[in-house]
Scaffold this motif. Structure first.
Motif, PDB file in Angstrom:
ATOM      1  N   ARG A   1       0.830  -1.207   0.000  1.00  0.00           N
ATOM      2  CA  ARG A   1       0.000   0.000   0.000  1.00  0.00           C
ATOM      3  C   ARG A   1       0.867   1.260   0.000  1.00  0.00           C
ATOM      4  N   VAL A   2       1.872   1.295   0.856  1.00  0.00           N
ATOM      5  CA  VAL A   2       2.727   2.476   0.965  1.00  0.00           C
ATOM      6  C   VAL A   2       3.474   2.724  -0.346  1.00  0.00           C
ATOM      7  N   LYS A   3       4.009   1.665  -0.954  1.00  0.00           N
ATOM      8  CA  LYS A   3       4.726   1.832  -2.223  1.00  0.00           C
ATOM      9  C   LYS A   3       3.799   2.324  -3.328  1.00  0.00           C
ATOM     10  N   VAL A   4       2.594   1.774  -3.381  1.00  0.00           N
ATOM     11  CA  VAL A   4       1.629   2.204  -4.392  1.00  0.00           C
ATOM     12  C   VAL A   4       1.294   3.681  -4.178  1.00  0.00           C
ATOM     13  N   GLN A   5       0.970   4.052  -2.960  1.00  0.00           N
ATOM     14  CA  GLN A   5       0.614   5.446  -2.663  1.00  0.00           C
ATOM     15  C   GLN A   5       1.756   6.401  -2.996  1.00  0.00           C
ATOM     16  N   ASN A   6       2.956   6.062  -2.543  1.00  0.00           N
ATOM     17  CA  ASN A   6       4.107   6.942  -2.798  1.00  0.00           C
ATOM     18  C   ASN A   6       4.402   7.075  -4.287  1.00  0.00           C
ATOM     19  N   SER A   7       4.349   5.963  -5.011  1.00  0.00           N
ATOM     20  CA  SER A   7       4.608   6.008  -6.452  1.00  0.00           C
ATOM     21  C   SER A   7       3.544   6.816  -7.181  1.00  0.00           C
TER      22      SER A   7
ATOM     23  N   ASP B   1      -3.958  -5.148   1.667  1.00  0.00           N
ATOM     24  CA  ASP B   1      -3.507  -4.078   0.768  1.00  0.00           C
ATOM     25  C   ASP B   1      -2.090  -4.358   0.283  1.00  0.00           C
ATOM     26  N   ALA B   2      -1.940  -5.450  -0.445  1.00  0.00           N
ATOM     27  CA  ALA B   2      -0.642  -5.860  -0.984  1.00  0.00           C
ATOM     28  C   ALA B   2      -0.873  -6.767  -2.175  1.00  0.00           C
ATOM     29  N   GLY B   3       0.109  -6.750  -3.063  1.00  0.00           N
ATOM     30  CA  GLY B   3       0.081  -7.661  -4.198  1.00  0.00           C
ATOM     31  C   GLY B   3      -0.537  -7.055  -5.447  1.00  0.00           C
ATOM     32  N   PRO B   4      -0.290  -7.710  -6.572  1.00  0.00           N
ATOM     33  CA  PRO B   4      -0.802  -7.225  -7.848  1.00  0.00           C
ATOM     34  C   PRO B   4      -2.306  -7.428  -7.957  1.00  0.00           C
ATOM     35  N   GLY B   5      -2.899  -6.738  -8.911  1.00  0.00           N
ATOM     36  CA  GLY B   5      -4.321  -6.907  -9.190  1.00  0.00           C
ATOM     37  C   GLY B   5      -4.920  -5.664  -9.813  1.00  0.00           C
ATOM     38  N   GLY B   6      -6.044  -5.841 -10.431  1.00  0.00           N
ATOM     39  CA  GLY B   6      -6.762  -4.736 -11.056  1.00  0.00           C
ATOM     40  C   GLY B   6      -7.775  -4.110 -10.131  1.00  0.00           C
TER      41      GLY B   6
ATOM     42  N   SER C   1       5.601  -5.019 -10.315  1.00  0.00           N
ATOM     43  CA  SER C   1       5.553  -3.785  -9.520  1.00  0.00           C
ATOM     44  C   SER C   1       5.332  -2.534 -10.360  1.00  0.00           C
ATOM     45  N   CYS C   2       4.834  -2.691 -11.565  1.00  0.00           N
ATOM     46  CA  CYS C   2       4.433  -1.545 -12.386  1.00  0.00           C
ATOM     47  C   CYS C   2       2.914  -1.476 -12.370  1.00  0.00           C
ATOM     48  N   PHE C   3       2.372  -0.303 -12.633  1.00  0.00           N
ATOM     49  CA  PHE C   3       0.917  -0.199 -12.694  1.00  0.00           C
ATOM     50  C   PHE C   3       0.478   0.829 -13.720  1.00  0.00           C
ATOM     51  N   THR C   4      -0.773   0.671 -14.134  1.00  0.00           N
ATOM     52  CA  THR C   4      -1.447   1.640 -14.983  1.00  0.00           C
ATOM     53  C   THR C   4      -2.498   2.315 -14.113  1.00  0.00           C
ATOM     54  N   ALA C   5      -2.501   3.636 -14.136  1.00  0.00           N
ATOM     55  CA  ALA C   5      -3.462   4.410 -13.352  1.00  0.00           C
ATOM     56  C   ALA C   5      -4.327   5.230 -14.295  1.00  0.00           C
ATOM     57  N   SER C   6      -5.605   5.288 -13.991  1.00  0.00           N
ATOM     58  CA  SER C   6      -6.494   6.175 -14.738  1.00  0.00           C
ATOM     59  C   SER C   6      -7.238   7.033 -13.733  1.00  0.00           C
ATOM     60  N   GLY C   7      -7.294   8.315 -14.050  1.00  0.00           N
ATOM     61  CA  GLY C   7      -7.903   9.270 -13.146  1.00  0.00           C
ATOM     62  C   GLY C   7      -9.295   9.669 -13.588  1.00  0.00           C
ATOM     63  N   PRO C   8      -9.996  10.352 -12.715  1.00  0.00           N
ATOM     64  CA  PRO C   8     -11.353  10.788 -13.032  1.00  0.00           C
ATOM     65  C   PRO C   8     -11.333  11.979 -13.984  1.00  0.00           C
ATOM     66  N   GLY C   9     -11.969  11.823 -15.131  1.00  0.00           N
ATOM     67  CA  GLY C   9     -12.008  12.895 -16.116  1.00  0.00           C
ATOM     68  C   GLY C   9     -12.553  14.197 -15.553  1.00  0.00           C
ATOM     69  N   SER C  10     -13.467  14.111 -14.602  1.00  0.00           N
ATOM     70  CA  SER C  10     -14.034  15.326 -14.019  1.00  0.00           C
ATOM     71  C   SER C  10     -12.995  16.131 -13.239  1.00  0.00           C
ATOM     72  N   LYS C  11     -11.933  15.491 -12.803  1.00  0.00           N
ATOM     73  CA  LYS C  11     -10.884  16.167 -12.031  1.00  0.00           C
ATOM     74  C   LYS C  11      -9.628  16.436 -12.848  1.00  0.00           C
ATOM     75  N   VAL C  12      -9.263  15.494 -13.735  1.00  0.00           N
ATOM     76  CA  VAL C  12      -7.994  15.614 -14.457  1.00  0.00           C
ATOM     77  C   VAL C  12      -8.156  16.053 -15.907  1.00  0.00           C
ATOM     78  N   GLY C  13      -9.385  16.083 -16.398  1.00  0.00           N
ATOM     79  CA  GLY C  13      -9.625  16.471 -17.782  1.00  0.00           C
ATOM     80  C   GLY C  13      -9.781  15.261 -18.681  1.00  0.00           C
ATOM     81  N   SER C  14     -10.066  15.526 -19.937  1.00  0.00           N
ATOM     82  CA  SER C  14     -10.310  14.452 -20.896  1.00  0.00           C
ATOM     83  C   SER C  14      -8.999  13.893 -21.452  1.00  0.00           C
TER      84      SER C  14
END
Length: 137
Positions: free
Chosen positions: A20-26, A66-71, A96-109
């Motif tokens: 969890r800490v590594k995910v949050q910090n990254s 709150d550990a380990g890979p997953g979608g 230990s890599c991830f894809t992040a997608s943010g909310p369009g209402s906050k980050v734009g299209s």
């Protein structure tokens, strides 16, 4: 333009490197860099230090560690100029890599208009990150 924010290239090592800490910090570090880029591209220059991101991540709900890979990683994040958190969905891989997608209402299209009037890829709409294998926690 595809933006890939990678802290390190990791070998496939399994879930112990995903915490969890590594995910949050990254997520916070990568988002700060990309948000500053987006803001600068759209005529609102700022540095990553001015973004002040704060993420709180959870994997799979209250009954899942709150550990380990997953979608099933969900992170609520705030940053400079946001009064309510934005929900980021992460697909964390065993390397230990991830894809992040943010909310369009906050980050734009998917695209934003830069200072020259061109439509460019929004770097914070979706991005890839690799966590630092030497980071603590």
């Amino acid at each position: 333009m595809i933006v890939v924010a990678a802290a390190a290239v990791l070998s496939v090592s399994g879930g112990q490197d995903v915490t969890r800490v590594k995910v949050q910090n990254s997520l916070q570090t990568s988002f700060a860099n990309l948000w500053a880029l987006q803001q600068t591209e759209t005529g609102h220059p700022m540095t990553p230090a001015q973004v002040h991101p704060a993420a709180s991540c959870d994997k799979g709900g209250p009954n899942v560690p709150d550990a380990g890979p997953g979608g099933d990683w969900i992170c609520q994040m705030t940053w400079t100029g946001q009064t309510e958190p934005g929900k980021f969905e992460l697909n964390v891989h065993a390397n230990s890599c991830f894809t992040a997608s943010g909310p369009g209402s906050k980050v734009g299209s998917f695209t934003v208009t830069d200072t020259a009037g061109r439509e460019v890829t929004n770097p914070v709409y979706a991005f890839d990150v690799c966590m630092d294998p030497d980071a603590s926690a």
